[in-house]
Design a protein around this motif. Structure first.
Motif, PDB file in Angstrom:
ATOM      1  N   MET A   1       0.867  -1.194  -0.198  1.00 29.61           N
ATOM      2  CA  MET A   1      -0.069  -0.076   0.041  1.00 29.61           C
ATOM      3  C   MET A   1       0.766   1.327   0.019  1.00 29.61           C
ATOM      4  O   MET A   1       0.740   2.083  -0.964  1.00 29.61           O
ATOM      5  N   ILE A   2       1.849   1.277   0.814  1.00 29.87           N
ATOM      6  CA  ILE A   2       2.837   2.367   0.843  1.00 29.87           C
ATOM      7  C   ILE A   2       3.493   2.410  -0.413  1.00 29.87           C
ATOM      8  O   ILE A   2       3.768   3.766  -0.815  1.00 29.87           O
ATOM      9  N   GLN A   3       3.774   1.413  -1.300  1.00 32.14           N
ATOM     10  CA  GLN A   3       4.709   1.466  -2.335  1.00 32.14           C
ATOM     11  C   GLN A   3       3.409   1.725  -3.576  1.00 32.14           C
ATOM     12  O   GLN A   3       4.050   1.949  -4.729  1.00 32.14           O
ATOM     13  N   GLY A   4       2.358   1.698  -3.286  1.00 30.35           N
ATOM     14  CA  GLY A   4       1.339   1.918  -4.415  1.00 30.35           C
ATOM     15  C   GLY A   4       1.105   0.674  -5.388  1.00 30.35           C
ATOM     16  O   GLY A   4       0.759   1.089  -6.500  1.00 30.35           O
ATOM     17  N   ARG A   5       1.308  -0.394  -4.798  1.00 29.57           N
ATOM     18  CA  ARG A   5       1.635  -1.491  -5.775  1.00 29.57           C
ATOM     19  C   ARG A   5       0.228  -2.761  -5.539  1.00 29.57           C
ATOM     20  O   ARG A   5       0.330  -3.846  -5.792  1.00 29.57           O
ATOM     21  N   LEU A   6      -0.804  -2.274  -4.780  1.00 29.50           N
ATOM     22  CA  LEU A   6      -1.862  -3.127  -4.573  1.00 29.50           C
ATOM     23  C   LEU A   6      -2.444  -3.605  -5.959  1.00 29.50           C
ATOM     24  O   LEU A   6      -3.068  -4.751  -6.062  1.00 29.50           O
ATOM     25  N   ALA A   7      -2.350  -2.847  -6.811  1.00 31.20           N
ATOM     26  CA  ALA A   7      -3.144  -3.259  -8.218  1.00 31.20           C
ATOM     27  C   ALA A   7      -2.322  -4.624  -8.765  1.00 31.20           C
ATOM     28  O   ALA A   7      -2.965  -5.080  -9.271  1.00 31.20           O
ATOM     29  N   GLU A   8      -1.171  -4.659  -8.582  1.00 31.26           N
ATOM     30  CA  GLU A   8      -0.409  -5.755  -8.807  1.00 31.26           C
ATOM     31  C   GLU A   8      -0.958  -7.125  -8.079  1.00 31.26           C
ATOM     32  O   GLU A   8      -1.122  -7.987  -8.795  1.00 31.26           O
ATOM     33  N   VAL A   9      -1.672  -6.969  -7.050  1.00 37.62           N
ATOM     34  CA  VAL A   9      -2.148  -7.930  -6.446  1.00 37.62           C
ATOM     35  C   VAL A   9      -3.422  -8.446  -7.021  1.00 37.62           C
ATOM     36  O   VAL A   9      -3.787  -9.407  -7.291  1.00 37.62           O
TER      37      VAL A   9
ATOM     38  N   ASP B   1       4.445 -14.902 -13.328  1.00 37.35           N
ATOM     39  CA  ASP B   1       4.909 -13.730 -13.658  1.00 37.35           C
ATOM     40  C   ASP B   1       4.607 -12.609 -12.775  1.00 37.35           C
ATOM     41  O   ASP B   1       3.979 -11.638 -12.885  1.00 37.35           O
ATOM     42  N   ALA B   2       5.199 -12.655 -11.604  1.00 36.15           N
ATOM     43  CA  ALA B   2       5.060 -11.533 -10.556  1.00 36.15           C
ATOM     44  C   ALA B   2       6.394 -11.393  -9.866  1.00 36.15           C
ATOM     45  O   ALA B   2       7.268 -12.403  -9.623  1.00 36.15           O
ATOM     46  N   GLY B   3       6.367 -10.363  -9.207  1.00 34.88           N
ATOM     47  CA  GLY B   3       7.820 -10.201  -8.206  1.00 34.88           C
ATOM     48  C   GLY B   3       7.504 -11.018  -6.997  1.00 34.88           C
ATOM     49  O   GLY B   3       6.374 -11.250  -6.649  1.00 34.88           O
ATOM     50  N   PRO B   4       8.582 -11.267  -6.199  1.00 32.47           N
ATOM     51  CA  PRO B   4       8.462 -12.123  -5.180  1.00 32.47           C
ATOM     52  C   PRO B   4       7.474 -11.520  -4.005  1.00 32.47           C
ATOM     53  O   PRO B   4       6.891 -12.224  -3.210  1.00 32.47           O
ATOM     54  N   VAL B   5       7.596 -10.094  -3.694  1.00 33.60           N
ATOM     55  CA  VAL B   5       6.853  -9.559  -2.622  1.00 33.60           C
ATOM     56  C   VAL B   5       5.253  -9.753  -3.034  1.00 33.60           C
ATOM     57  O   VAL B   5       4.456 -10.201  -2.058  1.00 33.60           O
TER      58      VAL B   5
END
Length: 313
Positions: free
Chosen positions: A53-61, A170-174
């Motif tokens: 959420m801090i990184q603004g990457r919830l859309a990737e989830v 096809d996604a980063g480890p985090v």
């Protein structure tokens, strides 16, 4: 400080945290493993969610959840990593950290075999020698102790298969681990509900429902989230900045520290059979690591040469 130095420090810190984590789980040895695993799953999701959420990457989830084929691979990976976590927690609780460290020593060599079986990768002579030497070490330990080191084999196999399946994601480890724990959280909540309200005991025959009863235990259980996430984030950071051979070599800090914690701090038995088997596996890893470093250097030289030729023409 250069990016390469920062990357080495990051992977070293991650490996140290992984190597010392048996001390943390020993503090929770009075709590049944499934209960510890359930809390690790829930609090990992909380921590990963905050980071993304801090990184603004919830859309990737959300994107990964919407990808059906990838979701099947993620679900399989989630099952494997949860079993790996559970087996490790159990190993600490029954004083088998030495055996757990052996599992993480043989894991890279087992991954070579899995690559041959599942991806058709060729096993060269050096790799074959390393794998056979490690197998001989495990065989010596099995013969000497009268039983196979099933915790070692189980941890290495689960993590090796986990790594093989992650090749299809096809996604980063985090992001991928966040989705894995997200899929596991309903099971974790169900188990904790059963423990706290229905008296479920699991395989241990103990029903505690410890969270909320003791503030120190409750705090320790919550720490399992960042303790799971932080090393993975550091490792992900390092993997983008440091050569793979360097990452692989520094990672051996993890099982080495686990081994030292087991023998020195926990005073677990270290028999003459361990004294024979462990050096055999260490030599196997040395052979494999030297080969891996040479292969990467050769590939880098070839890439540089190709780039130079392309530029001059």
């Amino acid at each position: 400080m250069s990016d390469d130095t920062k990357g080495v420090i990051a992977v070293a810190v991650a490996s140290i945290l992984w190597g010392l984590v048996p001390i943390y789980y020993k503090l929770l040895a009075h709590i049944p493993p499934l209960e510890v695993l359930a809390h690790r799953t829930i609090w990992s999701l909380v921590f990963f969610g905050l980071v993304l959420m801090i990184q603004g990457r919830l859309a990737e989830v959300r994107a990964l959840l919407a990808h059906r084929a990838g979701l099947i691979a993620i679900a399989a990976a989630a099952l494997l990593i949860s079993c790996n976590w559970l087996l490790f927690i159990y190993a600490v609780q029954i004083d088998r950290v030495t055996e757990a460290s052996l599992g993480y020593y043989i894991m890279p060599l087992l991954s070579v075999v899995l690559g041959m079986v599942f991806f058709g990768e060729k096993l060269n002579r050096t790799q074959a020698v390393a794998v056979l030497l490690a197998a001989a070490g495990v065989s010596v330990l099995t013969w000497g102790l009268g039983a196979a080191p099933w915790i070692s084999i189980g941890l290495a196999s689960l993590f090796g298969l986990y790594g093989a399946i992650k090749k299809y994601v096809d996604a980063g480890p985090v992001v991928s681990v966040s989705v894995e724990v997200l899929l596991l959280v309903p099971l974790a909540i169900l188990w904790l509900w059963g423990v706290h309200t229905q008296g479920w005991t699991g395989l241990t025959g103990r029903a505690l429902g410890i969270f909320g009863r003791d503030w120190m235990d409750s705090l320790l259980l919550m720490v399992s989230g960042p303790l799971t996430a932080i090393p993975l984030i550091l490792f992900s950071y390092a993997a983008r900045r440091v050569r793979l051979s360097t990452v692989g070599l520094v990672q051996y800090l993890n099982p080495t520290l686990q081994f030292l914690v087991a023998v020195v701090l926990f005073a677990e038995p270290f028999t003459k059979w361990h004294a024979i088997a462990f050096p055999m596996i260490w030599v196997a890893l040395a052979i494999y690591s030297v080969w891996a470093v040479r292969q990467e250097r050769s590939a880098r030289r070839a890439a540089t040469s190709s780039s130079t030729v392309s530029t001059t023409t």
